[in-house]
Design an enzyme around this catalytic site. Sequence first.
Site, PDB file in Angstrom:
ATOM      1  CG  ASP A  45      11.339 -16.951   4.132  1.00 11.43           C
ATOM      2  OD1 ASP A  45      11.035 -18.178   3.639  1.00 11.43           O
ATOM      3  OD2 ASP A  45      10.758 -16.410   5.322  1.00 11.43           O
ATOM      4  CB  SER A  46      13.832 -21.073   1.144  1.00 17.90           C
ATOM      5  OG  SER A  46      13.050 -20.906  -0.093  1.00 17.90           O
ATOM      6  CG  ASP A  84       7.746 -17.186   1.801  1.00 18.23           C
ATOM      7  OD1 ASP A  84       6.794 -17.154   2.254  1.00 18.23           O
ATOM      8  OD2 ASP A  84       8.785 -17.874   1.405  1.00 18.23           O
ATOM      9  CE  LYS A 114       5.596 -19.604   1.411  1.00 13.30           C
ATOM     10  NZ  LYS A 114       6.140 -19.361   3.000  1.00 13.30           N
ATOM     11  CD  GLU A 116       7.529 -18.873   7.777  1.00  9.93           C
ATOM     12  OE1 GLU A 116       7.677 -19.151   9.047  1.00  9.93           O
ATOM     13  OE2 GLU A 116       8.314 -19.176   6.831  1.00  9.93           O
ATOM     14  CD  GLU A 189       8.772 -25.659   5.857  1.00  9.90           C
ATOM     15  OE1 GLU A 189      10.185 -25.878   5.860  1.00  9.90           O
ATOM     16  OE2 GLU A 189       8.443 -24.654   5.639  1.00  9.90           O
TER      17      GLU A 189
END
Length: 277
Positions: A45-46, A84, A114, A116, A189
Amino acid sequence: MARTSIPALYEKYENGDPLTMLTAYDAPIARLVDRGGVDMVLVGDSAGDNHLGYDDTLPVTLDEALSNTAAVDRAVEEAMVVADMPFLSYGASLETSVENAGRFLKEAGADAVKLETAPRGETTIDIVSRLTELGVPVVGHIGLTPQRMRQLGGGYVQGRGDGSSATVEALVDTATRLADAGAFAIVLEAVTEATGKEVTEAVDVPTIGIGAGRYVDGQVLVVTDLLGLSEESYGFSKAYADLGSAVEEAVAAYVDDVSNGSFPASEHVFDPVDGVE
């Protein structure tokens, strides 16, 4: 050739071979990243602030993430493709979370998703458990979680246990519970090196660090940082090329050629007119 599988990753992990991951958001870059030999391509999502022009990751929609993942899927032949799940595409309900995760595999061709996870994030841990039960491979993500940046108040290094920084104990506990829930790898991270080391020693799944130090099982970087295409640099990253300058120079040369009439030349046209260069 088949893509890298979880057993193949675990064979490297058990042999002590470091794992490699890079982000990609479109087909041309994904194709090159794959040819470079990475184990995993993360469709992060970066993309929000590195591909789509947003200020951060929060505006990225589910449809945008699916589109980016599908583009990467069409280009990658050997690396594992990890997608993500963007902000609030999971967590509102277990049913919706599972359905959205499934779309990344069924529609976009991802090999895994993925998620978070906040320190001791019960909701996400439950989702990971259900997804793995249903056959959806999951990578966990702890430490600095960009989707919680508004709550944290900034990009604080995690594992220091002061203010907006979680304690080492909380991060170790979260990683352990994610592994127990079925996550086959965990991204760490922006944590202290001691945190990266303790988490890695506490879990029996590979840890992939980004700003997590040297005592993890693998590394991940944002591809625009690696290529020198980012507007700002980060202390935990490393630019392996300066493509930003190269692109600017190429565009400037093109503008000059068009302006002075040297492009297109006769070799660039179809059936050139005699006497015209």
